[in-house]
Design a protein around this motif. Structure first.
Motif, short mmCIF file in Angstrom:
data_model
loop_
_atom_site.label_atom_id
_atom_site.label_comp_id
_atom_site.label_asym_id
_atom_site.label_seq_id
_atom_site.Cartn_x
_atom_site.Cartn_y
_atom_site.Cartn_z
N PHE A 59 0.82 -1.21 0.00
CA PHE A 59 0.00 0.00 0.00
C PHE A 59 0.86 1.27 0.00
N LEU A 60 1.83 1.33 0.90
CA LEU A 60 2.69 2.52 0.99
C LEU A 60 3.56 2.66 -0.26
N GLY A 61 4.10 1.53 -0.72
CA GLY A 61 4.95 1.58 -1.91
C GLY A 61 4.19 2.05 -3.13
N VAL A 62 2.98 1.55 -3.32
CA VAL A 62 2.16 1.93 -4.48
C VAL A 62 1.74 3.39 -4.37
N THR A 63 1.35 3.83 -3.18
CA THR A 63 0.92 5.22 -3.00
C THR A 63 2.06 6.19 -3.26
N ILE A 64 3.22 5.90 -2.70
CA ILE A 64 4.38 6.78 -2.92
C ILE A 64 4.77 6.79 -4.40
N LEU A 65 4.77 5.61 -5.01
CA LEU A 65 5.10 5.51 -6.44
C LEU A 65 4.10 6.31 -7.28
N GLY A 66 2.82 6.24 -6.92
CA GLY A 66 1.80 6.97 -7.67
C GLY A 66 2.04 8.46 -7.67
N PHE A 67 2.41 9.03 -6.51
CA PHE A 67 2.66 10.46 -6.45
C PHE A 67 3.99 10.83 -7.09
N VAL A 68 4.99 9.98 -6.97
CA VAL A 68 6.29 10.26 -7.59
C VAL A 68 6.17 10.25 -9.11
N LYS A 69 5.44 9.28 -9.64
CA LYS A 69 5.33 9.13 -11.10
C LYS A 69 4.35 10.13 -11.71
N ASN A 70 3.29 10.47 -10.99
CA ASN A 70 2.21 11.26 -11.59
C ASN A 70 1.94 12.59 -10.90
N GLY A 71 2.54 12.81 -9.75
CA GLY A 71 2.27 14.04 -9.02
C GLY A 71 0.81 14.12 -8.59
N ALA A 72 0.23 15.31 -8.69
CA ALA A 72 -1.16 15.52 -8.29
C ALA A 72 -2.14 14.77 -9.19
#
Length: 249
Positions: free
Chosen positions: A133-146
């Motif tokens: 969960f944390l890895g996917v969430t962090i990756l989502g914001f790093v890759k796509n921002g807002a």
């Protein structure tokens, strides 16, 4: 065994097999105390190394049994990840492969008589689910921002419904690690408890044959559950990873 004790309880206790005990005596357990969970998790890692590393180190053209298992596992997880996330998700293959192997080996090792099923404990599965969960969430914001927040905005729905659906999507997103972990731990624990109940009644001569047949059937089912639950946990991880890489899809 399946008789009542003087105190009124059953002589066998199906849930005792899930108790966490220190390896070297005593009753107190601290975060640094080696326990039966520690032991069987270590044996799980050792088994993975023996099969996937030692068993396939020869890389023979005609593979041995262990090399075949390693290659089949590699190919299955690789195809699963590529089919769900696309080529972009393959860079995360080592993590997904490690996750699948740990769960499936822990599940199968837990079926050995007198062993300990580590994946029956929510403390273990919750850590695995929270890392995803944390890895996917962090990756989502790093890759796509807002733009990652677009995952919660259902643009295809009528405008008045979108805020309501956004709230529902946010709640369902944060429930993911709960369902992810409970599904695995609950299925493993339930199967082992049922087998222990049937085993307790095997001592009664009148119903021993029926009990043995039930144990055999449940054990066969648990072999399937061990593989299926590892597969389900991994495929959900791939789906969550796809959401992080492509939140607008």
């Amino acid at each position: 065994m399946a008789t009542e004790e003087a105190a009124g309880g059953l002589a066998f206790h199906p849930m005792d097999q899930f108790l966490v005990r220190p390896l070297f005596g005593g009753t107190e357990i601290h975060w640094y105390t080696p326990t039966n969970v520690t032991l069987w998790m270590g044996l799980t890692v050792l088994a993975i190394v023996l099969v996937l590393v030692v068993g396939s180190r020869g890389r023979a053209i005609v593979p041995s049994r262990m090399q075949s298992v390693a290659e089949l596992t590699f190919g299955m997880v690789h195809k699963m990840l590529e089919d769900i996330t696309g080529k972009e998700g393959l860079k995360y293959f080592p993590y997904v492969m490690t996750l699948f192997c740990f769960i499936v080996f822990a599940n199968f090792i837990g079926l050995i008589p007198k062993s300990f099923s580590t994946t029956s404990h929510i403390a273990v599965t919750a850590v695995l689910a929270m890392l995803v969960f944390l890895g996917v969430t962090i990756l989502g914001f790093v890759k796509n921002g807002a733009h990652f927040l677009g995952l919660f905005w259902v643009s295809s729905a009528p405008l008045p419904l979108r805020p309501v659906l956004a709230v529902i999507e946010v709640i369902s997103y944060f429930v993911r690690p709960v369902s992810h972990s409970i599904r695995l731990a609950g299925n493993i624990m339930a199967g082992h408890a049922v087998i222990k109940v049937f085993a307790g009644f095997a001592a009664i001569a009148a119903i021993a044959p029926v009990s043995i047949l039930a144990i055999t059937a449940m054990y066969g089912l648990e072999v399937l559950v061990a593989l299926i639950q590892a597969y389900v946990f991994t495929i959900l991880t791939c789906v969550y990873l796809k959401d992080a890489l492509h939140p607008g899809h």
